[in-house]
Design a protein around this motif. Structure first.
Motif, PDB file in Angstrom:
ATOM      1  N   ASP A 197      38.252  38.112  32.250  1.00  0.00           N
ATOM      2  CA  ASP A 197      39.214  38.907  32.437  1.00  0.00           C
ATOM      3  C   ASP A 197      39.481  39.738  33.650  1.00  0.00           C
ATOM      4  OD1 ASP A 197      40.179  38.299  29.521  1.00  0.00           O
ATOM      5  OD2 ASP A 197      38.668  39.296  29.023  1.00  0.00           O
ATOM      6  N   TRP A 198      40.762  39.752  34.265  1.00  0.00           N
ATOM      7  CA  TRP A 198      41.140  40.630  35.387  1.00  0.00           C
ATOM      8  C   TRP A 198      42.321  41.316  35.164  1.00  0.00           C
ATOM      9  CZ3 TRP A 198      38.006  38.570  39.613  1.00  0.00           C
ATOM     10  CH2 TRP A 198      37.441  36.877  39.299  1.00  0.00           C
ATOM     11  N   GLU A 239      45.449  33.051  30.635  1.00  0.00           N
ATOM     12  CA  GLU A 239      46.667  33.897  30.189  1.00  0.00           C
ATOM     13  C   GLU A 239      46.933  34.563  31.570  1.00  0.00           C
ATOM     14  OE1 GLU A 239      48.235  34.280  27.420  1.00  0.00           O
ATOM     15  OE2 GLU A 239      47.113  32.819  26.163  1.00  0.00           O
ATOM     16  N   GLY A 240      48.237  34.611  31.692  1.00  0.00           N
ATOM     17  CA  GLY A 240      48.608  35.772  32.638  1.00  0.00           C
ATOM     18  C   GLY A 240      48.951  34.847  33.930  1.00  0.00           C
ATOM     19  N   SER A 241      49.142  35.737  34.922  1.00  0.00           N
ATOM     20  CA  SER A 241      49.708  34.786  36.258  1.00  0.00           C
ATOM     21  C   SER A 241      48.860  35.450  37.635  1.00  0.00           C
ATOM     22  CB  SER A 241      51.130  34.952  36.525  1.00  0.00           C
ATOM     23  OG  SER A 241      51.427  36.292  36.745  1.00  0.00           O
ATOM     24  N   ALA A 242      48.911  34.637  38.424  1.00  0.00           N
ATOM     25  CA  ALA A 242      48.206  35.158  39.758  1.00  0.00           C
ATOM     26  C   ALA A 242      49.054  34.613  40.838  1.00  0.00           C
ATOM     27  CB  ALA A 242      46.775  34.461  39.786  1.00  0.00           C
ATOM     28  N   ALA A 243      48.892  35.198  41.978  1.00  0.00           N
ATOM     29  CA  ALA A 243      49.639  34.758  43.196  1.00  0.00           C
ATOM     30  C   ALA A 243      48.598  34.224  44.132  1.00  0.00           C
ATOM     31  CB  ALA A 243      50.163  35.904  43.913  1.00  0.00           C
ATOM     32  N   VAL A 244      49.040  33.100  45.035  1.00  0.00           N
ATOM     33  CA  VAL A 244      48.147  32.363  45.787  1.00  0.00           C
ATOM     34  C   VAL A 244      48.787  32.721  47.351  1.00  0.00           C
ATOM     35  CG1 VAL A 244      47.489  30.062  46.939  1.00  0.00           C
ATOM     36  CG2 VAL A 244      47.990  30.483  44.219  1.00  0.00           C
ATOM     37  N   GLU A 249      49.308  40.163  37.130  1.00  0.00           N
ATOM     38  CA  GLU A 249      49.184  40.914  35.644  1.00  0.00           C
ATOM     39  C   GLU A 249      47.837  40.685  35.242  1.00  0.00           C
ATOM     40  OE1 GLU A 249      51.605  38.917  32.629  1.00  0.00           O
ATOM     41  OE2 GLU A 249      52.040  37.258  34.037  1.00  0.00           O
ATOM     42  N   ALA A 250      47.518  41.270  33.983  1.00  0.00           N
ATOM     43  CA  ALA A 250      46.397  41.164  33.222  1.00  0.00           C
ATOM     44  C   ALA A 250      46.365  39.456  33.301  1.00  0.00           C
ATOM     45  CB  ALA A 250      46.459  41.687  31.973  1.00  0.00           C
ATOM     46  N   LEU A 251      45.046  39.049  33.421  1.00  0.00           N
ATOM     47  CA  LEU A 251      44.836  37.553  33.577  1.00  0.00           C
ATOM     48  C   LEU A 251      43.278  37.110  32.778  1.00  0.00           C
ATOM     49  CD1 LEU A 251      45.557  35.102  35.418  1.00  0.00           C
ATOM     50  CD2 LEU A 251      44.239  35.933  37.099  1.00  0.00           C
ATOM     51  N   THR A 252      43.381  36.113  32.084  1.00  0.00           N
ATOM     52  CA  THR A 252      42.193  35.725  31.805  1.00  0.00           C
ATOM     53  C   THR A 252      42.029  34.172  32.177  1.00  0.00           C
ATOM     54  OG1 THR A 252      42.556  36.725  29.730  1.00  0.00           O
ATOM     55  CG2 THR A 252      41.017  35.089  29.624  1.00  0.00           C
ATOM     56  N   THR A 253      40.731  33.986  32.727  1.00  0.00           N
ATOM     57  CA  THR A 253      40.438  32.560  33.271  1.00  0.00           C
ATOM     58  C   THR A 253      39.183  31.981  32.679  1.00  0.00           C
ATOM     59  OG1 THR A 253      39.198  33.670  35.004  1.00  0.00           O
ATOM     60  CG2 THR A 253      41.370  33.369  35.684  1.00  0.00           C
TER      61      THR A 253
END
Length: 151
Positions: free
Chosen positions: A35-36, A57-62, A101-105
């Motif tokens: 979790d991030w 879950e969530g999103s991330a930027a490259v 945002e809150a992120l789960t990987t």
């Protein structure tokens, strides 16, 4: 998210859609769930590639580092896989990935990823398709930025 929910998400990712449920359970079980928080960095451009990440879950930027600073080149969402280039090509990370945002990987180690590709050639084909699609999107963005329409 339970193991069964993780397996259901994996089934809906083209990369893993043809793999038996029992194998997907093993993949989910042997992967590390992380979790991030928003703005936390998963990895930085230039880092060694030791794992790929599946966005649960969530999103991330490259982000790509340029002379003018960081430039966002893509946005990752649920079901996207990132980090596979560094482990497939044994090169440093080609971009920075940061949670927006809150992120789960699910973190899939290099060894697990290679075992998956070796046991399931269709996964390798899907990886090639995804990388080719990314290259085409990058080329289209470059053509647009340079004002050339050809392809």
């Amino acid at each position: 998210m339970s193991l069964n929910q993780e397996v259901e998400l994996l089934k809906n990712i083209p990369l893993f859609s043809r793999i038996a449920t029992s194998r997907l359970k093993l993949l989910a079980f042997t992967s590390e769930r992380l979790d991030w928080d928003a703005s936390q960095t998963l990895f930085r451009q230039g880092d060694d590639g030791d794992a790929a990440y599946i966005i649960m879950e969530g999103s991330a930027a490259v982000l790509i580092e340029t002379d003018a600073g960081e430039v966002e080149v893509a946005r990752l969402r649920r079901g996207d896989v990132v980090g596979e280039i560094a482990i497939l090509c044994d090169v440093p990370r080609t971009a920075t990935v940061r949670a927006t945002e809150a992120l789960t990987t699910l973190r899939v180690t290099k060894e697990t990823f290679f075992r998956l590709v070796t046991e399931f050639p269709e996964v390798a084909i899907e990886i090639m398709r995804e990388l080719a699609a990314r290259l085409e999107r990058t080329n289209a963005q470059l053509r647009e930025a340079l004002g050339t329409g050809g392809g």
